[in-house]
Design an enzyme around this catalytic site. Structure first.
Site, PDB file in Angstrom:
ATOM      1  N   ARG A 173       0.806  -1.188  -0.178  1.00  0.00           N
ATOM      2  CA  ARG A 173      -0.160  -0.064  -0.175  1.00  0.00           C
ATOM      3  C   ARG A 173       0.943   1.313  -0.080  1.00  0.00           C
ATOM      4  O   ARG A 173       1.964   1.119   0.454  1.00  0.00           O
ATOM      5  CB  ARG A 173      -0.790   0.073   1.247  1.00  0.00           C
ATOM      6  CG  ARG A 173      -1.931  -1.259   1.341  1.00  0.00           C
ATOM      7  CD  ARG A 173      -2.699  -0.948   2.900  1.00  0.00           C
ATOM      8  NE  ARG A 173      -3.744  -2.266   2.662  1.00  0.00           N
ATOM      9  CZ  ARG A 173      -3.326  -3.477   3.512  1.00  0.00           C
ATOM     10  NH1 ARG A 173      -2.165  -3.642   3.971  1.00  0.00           N
ATOM     11  NH2 ARG A 173      -4.196  -4.282   3.422  1.00  0.00           N
ATOM     12  N   ARG A 269      -0.743  -1.712  -6.842  1.00  0.00           N
ATOM     13  CA  ARG A 269      -0.951  -2.683  -5.994  1.00  0.00           C
ATOM     14  C   ARG A 269      -2.007  -3.692  -6.461  1.00  0.00           C
ATOM     15  O   ARG A 269      -1.682  -4.921  -6.329  1.00  0.00           O
ATOM     16  CB  ARG A 269      -1.373  -2.081  -4.751  1.00  0.00           C
ATOM     17  CG  ARG A 269      -1.569  -3.185  -3.684  1.00  0.00           C
ATOM     18  CD  ARG A 269      -2.031  -2.709  -2.231  1.00  0.00           C
ATOM     19  NE  ARG A 269      -2.993  -3.254  -1.461  1.00  0.00           N
ATOM     20  CZ  ARG A 269      -2.601  -4.240  -0.393  1.00  0.00           C
ATOM     21  NH1 ARG A 269      -1.316  -4.545  -0.345  1.00  0.00           N
ATOM     22  NH2 ARG A 269      -3.443  -4.850   0.227  1.00  0.00           N
ATOM     23  N   HIS A 292      -4.253  -9.179   3.504  1.00  0.00           N
ATOM     24  CA  HIS A 292      -5.847  -9.241   3.599  1.00  0.00           C
ATOM     25  C   HIS A 292      -6.072 -10.032   4.656  1.00  0.00           C
ATOM     26  O   HIS A 292      -5.751 -11.518   4.746  1.00  0.00           O
ATOM     27  CB  HIS A 292      -6.581  -9.850   2.458  1.00  0.00           C
ATOM     28  CG  HIS A 292      -6.313  -8.633   1.113  1.00  0.00           C
ATOM     29  ND1 HIS A 292      -6.540  -9.147   0.019  1.00  0.00           N
ATOM     30  CD2 HIS A 292      -6.255  -7.540   1.157  1.00  0.00           C
ATOM     31  CE1 HIS A 292      -6.679  -7.991  -1.055  1.00  0.00           C
ATOM     32  NE2 HIS A 292      -6.297  -6.918  -0.159  1.00  0.00           N
TER      33      HIS A 292
END
Length: 322
Positions: A173, A269, A292
């Site tokens: 990120r 990303r 995640h």
């Protein structure tokens, strides 16, 4: 804030019986004084409840009171949701409105004012999750290779290349890349990086040789002191590089390279994940690389790859072009 509440209360007076209007005004005061809701939040919640009560006035043929709300059936709530759908209101807006109505009903139940047992059984509209917008492999490569051409200062050109390599080459990120300290900086020959992501959760990502080399080249050229615990990536005047500056760089690239409007730092990303999946990457492994918490979040990339495969099929299969 008081003025906002007063305006909302006046609007509700047209669609609510006196006992319900009094309850709503007390609820507004609770939101304002106990929950410390902002003026914006208070107006939004009141507008949601106002819309619901206005619908009920037409649905029931009279301004509803507390007894009417207690007697509502699941079918009545579903009729309201269906009416919003017919008006073309976004599912996200309807989900928020339903959440507001539920909150009001929970409050009335806690106060012993009114209770409705069926509302908790009404399902929230299923939201459409947006499909990640990835760049093509060629566009992503061009973005990384061309970003250095936007600056006439060599150290800034090297910095921008290193940042975009971390986004596309390691799936970071933008916040994760810019929060790296000098001590944490990837080095030539380093094959992995520990990243601190959302929820302060650590993950390990592999590093392409080009990433360590690009970061080392930037560090060697950077004119500002780079203490071990300081920010790795620096702005023109020496402070920490901001996400907005990286976004501006990619925005300039869109014009220079003819990239789509969806080309953003975060799209790099998305491209990292989509291209790995398209090359046969395991979904669980990609979940770990992206950090995640849920596999369902990573599964959105299967929709991107399936769409790409259908496009390839439509363009290449002889019968698809009949």
């Amino acid at each position: 804030m008081a003025r906002a509440a007063g305006v909302a209360g006046a609007a509700l007076g047209r669609a609510a019986a006196p006992d319900l209007l009094a309850a709503v005004e007390t609820w507004q005061a609770w939101l304002r004084n106990e929950k410390r809701a902002s003026a914006h939040t208070l107006v939004a919640y009141t507008a949601d409840l106002d819309g619901f009560l206005a619908f009920l006035a037409g649905h029931l043929g009279q301004a509803p009171g507390l007894a009417d709300l207690a007697a509502l059936r699941a079918a009545d709530f579903r009729a309201w949701l269906a009416a919003r759908a017919r008006r073309g209101l976004a599912k996200s807006s309807t989900a928020r409105a339903l959440s507001t109505v539920r909150g009001f009903f929970r409050w009335t139940a806690r106060q012993g004012v009114m209770e409705n047992a069926v509302l908790p059984t009404v399902r929230t509209p299923k939201l459409d999750r947006p499909v990640p917008k990835a760049l093509t492999a060629a566009d992503a490569r061009d973005a990384v290779e061309s970003v250095g051409e936007l600056s006439d200062e060599p150290w800034i050109a090297l910095r921008d290349t290193a940042v975009l390599l971390l986004l596309y080459g390691a799936g970071l990120r933008i916040s994760e890349a810019l929060e790296l300290t000098v001590r944490e900086a990837p080095k030539p020959g380093q094959d992995g990086l520990t990243v601190l992501g959302k929820g302060r959760k650590q993950r390990q990502v592999p590093l392409l040789p080009a990433i360590g080399e690009a970061v080392a080249a930037y560090r060697a050229a950077c004119p500002w002191p780079l203490p071990e615990e300081g920010a790795l990536f620096r702005a023109r005047r020496g402070g920490p590089l901001s996400p907005r500056e990286v976004q501006r760089r990619v925005q300039l690239l869109r014009g220079r390279l003819g990239l789509p409007a969806s080309a953003t730092p975060h799209a790099l990303r998305h491209s990292f994940a989509t291209h790995l999946l398209g090359a046969g990457g395991d979904l669980r492994a990609i979940q770990e690389l992206l950090g995640h918490a849920s596999l369902s979040t990573t599964q959105r990339y299967t929709a991107v790859d399936s769409r790409r495969l259908l496009d390839v099929y439509a363009a290449a299969h002889p019968r698809a072009r009949d």
